[in-house]
Design a protein around this motif. Structure first.
Motif, mmCIF file in Angstrom:
data_model
loop_
_atom_site.group_PDB
_atom_site.id
_atom_site.type_symbol
_atom_site.label_atom_id
_atom_site.label_comp_id
_atom_site.label_asym_id
_atom_site.label_seq_id
_atom_site.Cartn_x
_atom_site.Cartn_y
_atom_site.Cartn_z
ATOM 1 N N PHE A 89 0.884 -1.425 0.087
ATOM 2 C CA PHE A 89 0.121 0.092 0.102
ATOM 3 C C PHE A 89 0.852 1.302 -0.113
ATOM 4 N N ARG A 113 -3.321 3.644 -2.690
ATOM 5 C CA ARG A 113 -3.752 2.149 -3.374
ATOM 6 C C ARG A 113 -2.637 1.419 -2.975
ATOM 7 N N GLU A 114 -2.897 0.171 -3.313
ATOM 8 C CA GLU A 114 -1.880 -0.914 -3.310
ATOM 9 C C GLU A 114 -1.164 -0.751 -4.893
#
Length: 183
Positions: free
Chosen positions: A152, A158-159
């Motif tokens: 992350f 976001r990842e």
């Protein structure tokens, strides 16, 4: 702990570095390649980072260029203990200093210091869309583990996929056996 290389000074960050740190890192192209910092980055984030407690076994340094006039903050590098027991190398270089080899030069000094602190192995990773960081890691003697994992990134919110590396500090680096810095 300090380190001096032919072109760089590595030293701990101090509260009065907050403005220079903010200026150097406040670039979405840098933040998106790091896991911890938020985007947008604020002066408050720099102050908070500089106030974090430090562990003598896992130091972090601000990187100052010292060849073109007065020293200029060029980035940050350090090692950090991970929850699973590994010690991880992390770094970033400000955009105006990209392409000068500063990450590799600072990394060599940090690997020597890590070995002198008793570390025998380090891990590192880079996001798949940041191959320049992988090039730096390979120059430092890191080897890909064959693992790509989701990490992350607060900067991306976001990842993203990251390629994992490891380095045995007692193995060859650039054809040389690693030796600790002289006292």
């Amino acid at each position: 702990m300090f380190a001096v290389t032919p072109r760089l000074l590595l030293r701990p960050g101090w509260p009065e570095d907050a403005g220079a740190l903010f200026t150097a890192i406040n670039d979405e192209a840098i933040i998106r390649n790091l896991a911890s910092p938020h985007w947008p980055y604020r002066l408050d984030h720099a102050r908070r980072f500089l106030s974090l407690p430090t562990d003598p076994a896992t130091p972090r340094w601000l990187i100052f260029s010292r060849t073109d006039g007065p020293p200029q903050l060029a980035g940050c590098i350090g090692i950090d203990s991970q929850d699973h027991g590994d010690v991880e190398l992390g770094y970033w270089i400000s955009r105006q200093h990209w392409g000068r080899g500063y990450a590799t030069e600072a990394g060599r000094a940090v690997l020597q210091n890590a070995r002198s602190l008793g570390h025998s192995r380090l891990v590192a990773s880079h996001f798949v869309d940041n191959p320049a960081s992988g090039s730096v890691l390979r120059k430092l003697g890191f080897k890909p583990t064959g693992q790509t994992v989701g990490v992350f990134s607060r900067g991306r919110n976001r990842e993203a996929q990251a390629v994992e590396y490891s380095c045995r500090l007692d193995e060859a680096q650039d054809g040389q056996v690693m030796r600790p810095l002289a006292a």
